[in-house]
Design a protein around this motif. Sequence first.
Motif, short mmCIF file in Angstrom:
data_model
loop_
_atom_site.label_atom_id
_atom_site.label_comp_id
_atom_site.label_asym_id
_atom_site.label_seq_id
_atom_site.Cartn_x
_atom_site.Cartn_y
_atom_site.Cartn_z
N ARG A 5 0.56 -0.72 -0.05
CA ARG A 5 0.04 -0.25 0.55
C ARG A 5 0.27 1.14 0.06
NH1 ARG A 5 -5.50 -1.06 0.96
NH2 ARG A 5 -5.78 -3.52 1.73
N VAL A 6 2.13 1.13 0.76
CA VAL A 6 2.67 2.32 1.20
C VAL A 6 3.87 2.70 -0.38
CG1 VAL A 6 4.83 3.51 2.40
CG2 VAL A 6 3.00 2.17 3.32
N LEU A 7 3.87 0.99 -0.70
CA LEU A 7 4.70 2.33 -1.93
C LEU A 7 3.88 2.37 -3.59
CD1 LEU A 7 7.03 -1.74 -2.12
CD2 LEU A 7 7.93 1.18 -1.50
N ARG A 8 2.86 1.49 -2.88
CA ARG A 8 1.59 1.72 -4.88
C ARG A 8 1.20 3.15 -4.00
NH1 ARG A 8 -1.94 -3.02 -4.45
NH2 ARG A 8 -2.99 -2.21 -5.93
N ALA A 9 1.32 3.73 -3.25
CA ALA A 9 0.88 4.47 -2.98
C ALA A 9 1.71 6.49 -2.95
CB ALA A 9 0.01 5.55 -1.54
N GLY A 10 2.87 5.71 -3.73
CA GLY A 10 4.57 6.43 -3.98
C GLY A 10 4.12 6.92 -5.22
N TYR A 11 3.72 6.35 -5.61
CA TYR A 11 3.41 6.36 -7.44
C TYR A 11 5.76 7.03 -7.89
CZ TYR A 11 -1.01 7.41 -6.82
OH TYR A 11 -1.96 7.57 -6.31
N TYR A 12 5.94 5.53 -7.43
CA TYR A 12 7.36 5.35 -7.56
C TYR A 12 7.96 4.76 -9.04
CZ TYR A 12 8.16 6.18 -3.16
OH TYR A 12 8.09 7.04 -1.61
N TRP A 13 6.02 4.23 -9.36
CA TRP A 13 6.69 3.72 -11.23
C TRP A 13 5.59 3.65 -11.71
CZ3 TRP A 13 6.10 -2.59 -10.56
CH2 TRP A 13 4.84 -2.25 -10.25
N VAL A 14 5.23 3.23 -13.42
CA VAL A 14 4.63 3.28 -13.37
C VAL A 14 4.30 1.91 -14.55
CG1 VAL A 14 3.75 3.22 -15.44
CG2 VAL A 14 4.49 5.20 -14.71
N PRO A 15 3.12 0.95 -13.60
CA PRO A 15 3.26 -0.57 -13.58
C PRO A 15 3.35 -0.84 -14.81
CG PRO A 15 2.21 -0.06 -11.78
CD PRO A 15 2.12 1.78 -12.15
N GLN A 16 3.50 -2.31 -15.27
CA GLN A 16 3.60 -2.50 -16.93
C GLN A 16 2.28 -3.39 -16.74
OE1 GLN A 16 7.52 -3.08 -18.01
NE2 GLN A 16 7.77 -1.24 -18.10
N TRP A 17 2.61 -5.03 -16.91
CA TRP A 17 1.87 -5.98 -17.24
C TRP A 17 2.67 -7.51 -17.35
CZ3 TRP A 17 3.81 -2.02 -21.17
CH2 TRP A 17 5.03 -2.79 -21.62
N PHE A 18 1.72 -7.58 -16.78
CA PHE A 18 1.83 -9.31 -16.46
C PHE A 18 0.48 -10.67 -17.20
CE2 PHE A 18 -0.95 -8.91 -13.56
CZ PHE A 18 -1.53 -10.70 -13.12
N LYS A 19 1.92 -11.96 -17.07
CA LYS A 19 0.98 -13.04 -17.29
C LYS A 19 1.43 -14.01 -16.56
CE LYS A 19 3.02 -14.81 -21.48
NZ LYS A 19 4.35 -13.23 -21.56
N ALA A 20 0.25 -14.96 -16.40
CA ALA A 20 0.37 -15.63 -14.74
C ALA A 20 1.06 -17.41 -15.47
CB ALA A 20 -0.51 -16.18 -14.19
N SER A 21 2.28 -17.39 -17.02
CA SER A 21 2.33 -17.99 -17.54
C SER A 21 3.62 -17.95 -17.83
CB SER A 21 1.37 -18.76 -18.29
OG SER A 21 1.27 -17.81 -19.38
N HIS A 22 4.74 -19.18 -17.96
CA HIS A 22 5.96 -19.02 -18.83
C HIS A 22 5.44 -19.87 -20.58
CE1 HIS A 22 8.98 -18.40 -16.16
NE2 HIS A 22 8.17 -19.36 -15.19
N THR A 23 5.37 -19.28 -21.53
CA THR A 23 5.40 -19.26 -22.93
C THR A 23 6.38 -19.39 -23.66
OG1 THR A 23 5.50 -16.50 -23.06
CG2 THR A 23 3.05 -18.05 -22.79
N VAL A 24 6.83 -20.47 -24.26
CA VAL A 24 7.94 -21.12 -24.57
C VAL A 24 7.94 -21.77 -26.18
CG1 VAL A 24 9.22 -21.26 -22.55
CG2 VAL A 24 7.53 -23.22 -23.16
N ALA A 25 8.67 -21.73 -26.75
CA ALA A 25 8.64 -22.23 -27.42
C ALA A 25 10.19 -23.35 -27.30
CB ALA A 25 8.54 -21.85 -29.54
N LEU A 26 9.90 -24.73 -27.89
CA LEU A 26 11.05 -25.69 -28.54
C LEU A 26 11.25 -26.44 -29.23
CD1 LEU A 26 10.25 -28.28 -26.02
CD2 LEU A 26 9.40 -26.36 -25.48
N TRP A 27 12.03 -27.06 -30.09
CA TRP A 27 12.30 -27.63 -30.39
C TRP A 27 11.77 -29.28 -30.23
CZ3 TRP A 27 13.81 -27.47 -35.87
CH2 TRP A 27 13.84 -26.90 -36.54
N ASP A 28 11.33 -29.70 -30.53
CA ASP A 28 10.58 -30.86 -29.93
C ASP A 28 11.66 -31.97 -29.55
OD1 ASP A 28 8.29 -32.42 -28.73
OD2 ASP A 28 7.33 -33.02 -30.21
N MET A 29 12.77 -32.01 -28.93
CA MET A 29 13.65 -33.16 -28.78
C MET A 29 14.30 -33.08 -27.28
SD MET A 29 17.01 -30.15 -30.21
CE MET A 29 18.08 -31.59 -29.20
N PHE A 30 12.93 -32.65 -26.25
CA PHE A 30 13.29 -32.82 -24.58
C PHE A 30 12.15 -33.68 -24.43
CE2 PHE A 30 14.79 -28.52 -26.48
CZ PHE A 30 15.93 -28.68 -25.92
#
Length: 580
Positions: free
Chosen positions: A526-551
């Motif tokens: 609450r204290v940090l957010r009320a200080g406006y020390y940043w302009v928040p960006q974005w998130f997603k709750a997953s890793h998006t990965v591509a791989l050569w199908d060898m693993f």
Amino acid sequence: MFGDLKYPKGFTAFDYVNPEAPVGGQINMTAPSWTYNQNPQTFNTFNSFILKGDAPPRMERCFDSLMVRAFDEPDAVYGLVAESALVSDDGNFVTFKIRPEARFHDGSILNAEDVAFSLNTLKEKGHPYISQSIQEMVSATAPDEHTVTVAFSGNHSRQLPLLIATLPIFSKDYYTRYNFEASTLTPPLSSGPYTVGRYEIGRYIEYRKVEDYWANDLPVNKGHYNFEIIRFDFFRERQATFEAFKKGTLTFHEEFSSKTWATEYNFPAFTEGRVIKREFAIGLPSGAQGWFLNTRRDKFSDPRVREALGYAFDFEWSNAALFYDQYIRTQSYFENSEMKAVGLPSDAELALLAPYRDDLPEAVFGEAITQPVSNGSGQDRTLLREASLLLREAGYFRRGEQLIGPDGNQLVMEFLSSSPTFERIVLPYVKNLSLLGIEASFRVVDPAQFQKRVNDFDFDIVGHRFSLTPTLGSTIQNLWTSEAAETFGSYNLSGIRLPAVDDLVEKAINASSRQEMVTAARALDRVLRAGYYWVPQWFKASHTVALWDMFGIPTDMPAYDFPVETTWWVDTEKAARIGK
């Protein structure tokens, strides 16, 4: 830190690995994450544990530690070099017994003197992210060859002994011959599962598995370190990285471009099924990602100015037009976790905040600060009008097309970056800032200069993402405390200096229960957010990965990490099928 360990004495392997995984083959990738002085775009030193220089990511894989994390528990550690750890009744001493079979790669014994030397050296000379986090370690001594006693101040967090146990161990003999603080391209003597193999400065590095690694058969290592070679390639441009992956030069790629993920996976290897896309859930806090405003500079010292800058960023338009609606707006420093503050503060939070009521904005005691929602036009006049009102309250006025500050000069700011990737995102933001009369620019510098300027706090605005652990510890002192604000190389990029923040950080890391920690974290949020020390960006709750199908991939991925390099393996049948 809280409660019982998951794994009993005598366990044979962690549940999230395949103990029968074959060893061999190679994974080629770019670094999706890094720490200390590491740089994902270049390197000029192999010393990763000091501030000076740019080291390649994953140098820590070459070094053993007393204990290692179990990533299906929030914070538990289990013995590696240490076969046991005895904690004193008052918690001020931990005595580690060292396994007599521990060895460095040259065959020399790794003993208690090496451990004590390493801990004391890191406190005195290590990277600020380490040294500032372990200040409450008083001493590390070696009463005999196989015993290390670590003494703490009594003011230390419950997490500090766990952090100490996971720090790298160096050879004392080696560093009597070489300067620990030197930036060097001589690979150091180490003891871990990998060692530096082939490399070309600034282009690639290969970590080669140590065949006779002394700890191969320990329970904490079973099913780990299955790749013979882990190779990291370095590229200055995102598109060059993607082209290398499409050709098969890279075999694993974590995708951070929503545009690429949505529109560019149409190349032959993908349509033929040789390359696949996967998503893996993230159990950790998603990370505090945003543009951090350097309050050490007068133009950002007024919170009304900082708040106004947030009104000019149109996330809703960016998400639709640039991100293919793949992201959620970041609101909290503890996004995707129970530590995120929501709604009105609880009675327990208010009790922590009450002593600082006269020094904090009233907004701290109301609904948790959230970012404004635009109409998605890219140029929301209502929000820009709010920004103008805030700037006027802060003493700014218009002179023609320029916004003039109390000092009589136009408000000018620079977004600093090491990659042009963000240009398509920043330039629409810059356009909105210009409508307010602010002269903003986007500057790309080479990776080494970028890191130097960030370390020296020589920037106006910089984009960054901090990954937080599910249990808070001493490392968060490096993010938000007054001491960190004055320490070059710290991650307190905004220069936050507030007694309330310092106190709440201490309460969070010294909590006696998880609920106490969560309460303190929410109050801190609450204290940090009320200080406006940043302009928040974005998130997603997953890793998006591509791989050569060898693993080969373990059936159960752990909740608190994404250990691709350490727990996956090459499936030779799959590799043969796709011509790898």
